[in-house]
Design an enzyme around this catalytic site. Sequence first.
Site, PDB file in Angstrom:
ATOM      1  N   GLU A  29      34.933  68.532  17.847  1.00 41.69           N
ATOM      2  CA  GLU A  29      35.906  69.230  18.915  1.00 41.69           C
ATOM      3  C   GLU A  29      36.689  70.365  17.813  1.00 41.69           C
ATOM      4  O   GLU A  29      36.826  70.007  16.732  1.00 41.69           O
ATOM      5  CB  GLU A  29      37.061  68.173  19.241  1.00 41.69           C
ATOM      6  CG  GLU A  29      36.292  67.420  20.110  1.00 41.69           C
ATOM      7  CD  GLU A  29      36.911  65.977  20.031  1.00 41.69           C
ATOM      8  OE1 GLU A  29      37.952  65.754  19.738  1.00 41.69           O
ATOM      9  OE2 GLU A  29      35.950  64.797  20.481  1.00 41.69           O
ATOM     10  N   LEU A  58      34.965  67.375  24.451  1.00 47.66           N
ATOM     11  CA  LEU A  58      35.744  66.313  23.696  1.00 47.66           C
ATOM     12  C   LEU A  58      35.291  65.127  24.215  1.00 47.66           C
ATOM     13  O   LEU A  58      35.687  64.294  25.362  1.00 47.66           O
ATOM     14  CB  LEU A  58      37.125  66.429  24.536  1.00 47.66           C
ATOM     15  CG  LEU A  58      38.488  65.891  23.778  1.00 47.66           C
ATOM     16  CD1 LEU A  58      39.690  66.360  24.611  1.00 47.66           C
ATOM     17  CD2 LEU A  58      38.577  64.765  23.428  1.00 47.66           C
ATOM     18  N   GLU A  60      33.805  61.904  21.749  1.00 50.67           N
ATOM     19  CA  GLU A  60      33.152  61.303  20.358  1.00 50.67           C
ATOM     20  C   GLU A  60      31.978  60.702  20.603  1.00 50.67           C
ATOM     21  O   GLU A  60      31.248  60.505  19.703  1.00 50.67           O
ATOM     22  CB  GLU A  60      34.362  60.513  19.818  1.00 50.67           C
ATOM     23  CG  GLU A  60      35.483  61.151  19.089  1.00 50.67           C
ATOM     24  CD  GLU A  60      36.628  61.641  20.444  1.00 50.67           C
ATOM     25  OE1 GLU A  60      36.313  61.174  21.510  1.00 50.67           O
ATOM     26  OE2 GLU A  60      37.620  62.412  20.232  1.00 50.67           O
ATOM     27  N   GLN A  82      37.960  64.383  14.842  1.00 51.08           N
ATOM     28  CA  GLN A  82      39.569  65.104  14.456  1.00 51.08           C
ATOM     29  C   GLN A  82      40.028  64.510  13.452  1.00 51.08           C
ATOM     30  O   GLN A  82      40.591  64.863  12.643  1.00 51.08           O
ATOM     31  CB  GLN A  82      40.164  65.551  15.720  1.00 51.08           C
ATOM     32  CG  GLN A  82      40.187  67.030  15.722  1.00 51.08           C
ATOM     33  CD  GLN A  82      40.490  67.587  17.168  1.00 51.08           C
ATOM     34  OE1 GLN A  82      41.107  66.855  17.957  1.00 51.08           O
ATOM     35  NE2 GLN A  82      39.659  68.592  17.544  1.00 51.08           N
ATOM     36  N   PHE A  83      40.280  63.031  13.809  1.00 56.31           N
ATOM     37  CA  PHE A  83      41.114  62.165  13.004  1.00 56.31           C
ATOM     38  C   PHE A  83      40.300  61.011  13.138  1.00 56.31           C
ATOM     39  O   PHE A  83      39.717  60.675  14.011  1.00 56.31           O
ATOM     40  CB  PHE A  83      42.608  61.895  13.683  1.00 56.31           C
ATOM     41  CG  PHE A  83      43.276  63.270  13.495  1.00 56.31           C
ATOM     42  CD1 PHE A  83      44.387  63.157  12.563  1.00 56.31           C
ATOM     43  CD2 PHE A  83      43.457  64.162  14.577  1.00 56.31           C
ATOM     44  CE1 PHE A  83      45.282  64.269  12.477  1.00 56.31           C
ATOM     45  CE2 PHE A  83      44.262  65.290  14.278  1.00 56.31           C
ATOM     46  CZ  PHE A  83      45.053  65.104  13.323  1.00 56.31           C
ATOM     47  N   ALA A  84      40.570  60.122  11.893  1.00 57.52           N
ATOM     48  CA  ALA A  84      39.832  58.635  12.001  1.00 57.52           C
ATOM     49  C   ALA A  84      40.209  57.836  13.029  1.00 57.52           C
ATOM     50  O   ALA A  84      39.425  57.004  13.637  1.00 57.52           O
ATOM     51  CB  ALA A  84      39.862  58.027  10.661  1.00 57.52           C
ATOM     52  N   ILE A  87      37.888  57.761  15.915  1.00 55.78           N
ATOM     53  CA  ILE A  87      36.359  57.364  15.727  1.00 55.78           C
ATOM     54  C   ILE A  87      36.238  56.157  16.941  1.00 55.78           C
ATOM     55  O   ILE A  87      35.165  55.932  16.989  1.00 55.78           O
ATOM     56  CB  ILE A  87      36.351  56.951  14.250  1.00 55.78           C
ATOM     57  CG1 ILE A  87      34.874  57.292  13.940  1.00 55.78           C
ATOM     58  CG2 ILE A  87      36.880  55.645  14.124  1.00 55.78           C
ATOM     59  CD1 ILE A  87      34.809  57.113  12.291  1.00 55.78           C
ATOM     60  N   PRO A  89      36.416  55.695  19.964  1.00 54.98           N
ATOM     61  CA  PRO A  89      35.345  55.850  21.277  1.00 54.98           C
ATOM     62  C   PRO A  89      33.917  56.014  20.720  1.00 54.98           C
ATOM     63  O   PRO A  89      32.962  55.863  21.418  1.00 54.98           O
ATOM     64  CB  PRO A  89      35.584  57.193  21.827  1.00 54.98           C
ATOM     65  CG  PRO A  89      37.283  57.340  21.544  1.00 54.98           C
ATOM     66  CD  PRO A  89      37.086  56.836  19.844  1.00 54.98           C
ATOM     67  N   HIS A 129      47.120  59.000  14.599  1.00 54.74           N
ATOM     68  CA  HIS A 129      46.574  59.933  13.760  1.00 54.74           C
ATOM     69  C   HIS A 129      46.516  59.511  12.233  1.00 54.74           C
ATOM     70  O   HIS A 129      45.868  60.161  11.437  1.00 54.74           O
ATOM     71  CB  HIS A 129      47.370  61.324  13.742  1.00 54.74           C
ATOM     72  CG  HIS A 129      47.036  62.072  15.248  1.00 54.74           C
ATOM     73  ND1 HIS A 129      47.695  61.383  16.437  1.00 54.74           N
ATOM     74  CD2 HIS A 129      46.502  63.158  15.412  1.00 54.74           C
ATOM     75  CE1 HIS A 129      47.592  62.440  17.422  1.00 54.74           C
ATOM     76  NE2 HIS A 129      46.728  63.382  16.952  1.00 54.74           N
TER      77      HIS A 129
END
Lengths: 325, 344
Positions: A29, A58, A60, A82-84, A87, A89, A129
Site C-alpha cells: 500500500e 488496500l 494485506e 505499512q505497520f506491523a 500484519i 489481516p 501502529h
Amino acid sequence: MAKRNLIQAITDGLRVALREDRRVLLLGEDVGVNGGVFRATEGLQAEFGSDRVVDTPLAEAGIIGASVGLAVNGMRPVPELQFAGFIYPAVEQIVCHVSRVRMRSQGRFSCPMVIRAPYGGGIRAPELHGDSPEAFFVHQPGLKVVCPSTPYDAKGLLLAALAEDDPVLFFEPMRIYRAIKEEVPDGHYTVPIGKANVVREGRQISLFAWGTMLRVSLEAAELAKQKGWDVEVVDLRTLSPLDRETILASVEKTGRALVVHEAPKTAGLGAEVVALINDGALLSLEAPVGRVGGYDAPQPLFSLEDIYAPDAKRILHGIESVMNF
Amino acid sequence: MNRIDQCQAEGKSLSPALLTEMYKWMITVRHFDRRAVHLQRSGRIGTYAPLEGQEAAQVGCGFALEKRDWLFPTYREHGVSMVHGLPMATIFLYWNGRPEGCISPPGVNIFPIAVPIATQLPHAVGAAWASKLRGEDTVTVGFLGDGATSEGDFHEAMNFAGVFQLPVLFFCQNNGYAISVPLSKQTATETLAEKAAAYGIAGVRVDGNDAVAVYEAVRTAADRARSGGGPTLIEAVTYRYGSHTTADDHTRYRDEAEVNGWREKDGIARLKQTLLTLGVWSEEQETAAWEEADATVQRAIEEMLAAPPVDHNRIFEHAYAKLPWHLQEQRAEMRKLYGNGGGK
Ligand SMILES: Cc1ncc(C[n+]2csc(CCOP(=O)(O)OP(=O)(O)O)c2C)c(N)n1
C-alpha cells in the site's frame, strides 16, 4: 560510502536488490508514487517502473497471498506492510501458507520473500501502529525473523534476507528510523542472517535486545556502569533462528543475563531466550535469567506508550534484580 | 420540483429549520477539523485524520439516523460521531493519545474507533444481527472509505448482511483516495455501490457533497432496514481536501487543480446557497454561526487541555475484567518505579 539513517539504508538496499535481480519486485500500500508512508521506497518507482514497485489495493491478505504465488512462480517479492500492527489481516496467509509451502510441497516449491514491516512504539502514532508482534512469527516454524537496529545492519541484513531460500519477516524499528546515521557502504554487502552481534563487551551480565530496545539497553548499560556493573549488550539481530552460540558464549562469560523487549512479557521472545540459556548454560548461571518487557496489557494509546515500553530506568531495575539475586 | 420540495412532499422532515440545523453542524465540524489540524501542527495533539470536504456526507448521514441507532466508525468519522452525540472534547482527547478519548457516553451507541481498515464492518453486521434477534427497531451503520472495499472483511461483512438480511448500512465515503492510492487503482469496478449486487443487497450511489441527498439516501435505506427490507451499501462520493492524516503529504500524489476543482463543489457552500435561496439564511446569521462554532470548539479544546495528566494505571485497568496475578504484579512494579499518578 555515505552516511545514511536506517530508512535510507533500507531504501538503498532495496535499490541494490532491484538493480541486481530482475526477479525482485516491491509491492504494498502506497509504496509507489508515495514512496511508502515512511519513505522507505522513495524514488524507486520512478527508477524501476510501476511493474516492479507496485501500489496494490488496500488488502494485506491479498498482498501476502499474491506474494506466495509470485514467489512460487519464480519472482522474489518484497511485500511491505505499512505497520506491523496491520500484519494481522495477513496472518492467515503467513502462517497457513508462506511458512508452509516448502514443507507442504516436500521441497517441490519454496516461498522466498521478504515481508517488511515497521514495528514498535515511540513515535506517538495512533492505536495499533506501535505493536511488536515478532513473537507470533518466531513461534511459527518455516519463517525466519530478522530485526536490525542500525543502518549498516539494516541494509546488510535486508540483502542477506533477499538471498535466503526461505521467507523472511523483516521488522524495522520505526522509533529509530531516523535517529542514527552511520557510514553505509554503497553497493552490495550482506550481514549474515542467524548471527547476533556483541555491541558492548562486559563481564558481569549479558543484556539481550533487538530493534527499538537496543539503544535503550545501551543507555541502561551506561547507568549500570555508574553503579559499578560491567554490562555486555548483545544485539540479537536475527530472532529466528536465534544465534545460540553467541548467546551461550556471552552467558558463559558473564554468568548473568537479562532479556529486554518491548512486546508484552508473557510468552514473548524473552521466554524463549531464557529457555535456550537454561538448556545450554545452566551451570554458568549465577542468577535466574531476568526479563524486562512491555506489560501484559495491549499496547496503549500514545499518551501511555513511554511508560509502557521499557526505558533505561526499568532495564536498570532489571539489571539490579539479577545482580542482587 | 427541487430536491427539497421533494423531500417535504415525501413527508420527510427536511424543514428549513432542519436544514439550518444541519448547516450549523457542518460549519462546526469544519471549524473543529481545522482547529484539530492546527493543534497537531503546534504539537498539542498527535497525528490527526482530517475530514474537511466530507462534512456534507457525515452530517447528512448523522441527521438521517435515530439516537438509538448504532455507529461503527473509522478514524475519520468525527462529524457524524459529534452529530450522534459524542462530545467534541472526547474526540480531541482521542487524538491526544488518551484512553478517555475512546469512551462514548451512556446512551450514545458509538463503538470506539477502528484503526485497522474494514475490521469494524463485521462488527456492525453482528450488532445489527443482535437488534434483529431482539426485535428492536434499530439500524446499525458501519462506516468505511473507498480503500476499505479492498479488504476481505468488507466482503465478508456484506455477504453476511445479505445472507441474514440484517438491518445494517454500510456507509462508504468515497473520497477518491486511500492515502495515495486513487480509486482507479483500488478497484476495477466503475462504482463502489455496484459491489452490493454481488451480495444480493441494495447499492446506492449518492453525491456526498449534497447533504440533503445524503440525508435522503440514508433515511430511505434506514427505513427499509427497519422494516425488514435488509441492508444497503451507500457510496457517498466526496473528497477530502487535506492530507490523509497530518503525517501525510498529499502534494506527492495529488494535483492542486484537482483539489481546487472539488472545492468548487463544496458541500457547505452548496447548502448555504440552498438556505439563501429558501430565504432562511443571512450573512449575519452566517457570521454568528461561525462565531458560535468557534466558541464550541474552543470550549472543547480547553476541556482537553485541562485534563489532568493521564493516569498510567490505565494501562492495566481495563485489560481484563478482573486483573490476573501477573498484571497485578506488573502494576505494583510500575508503581514502585514511576509512582502512582500521571505520566512517567
Ligand atoms: C489493515 C490496515 N492496513 C493499513 C492501514 C493503514 N491505513 C490507514 S488509513 C489507510 C487508507 C484508508 O483509505 P480509505 O479506506 O479509502 O479511507 P479514508 O482514509 O480515505 O477515509 C491505510 C492504508 C490500516 N489502518 N489498517
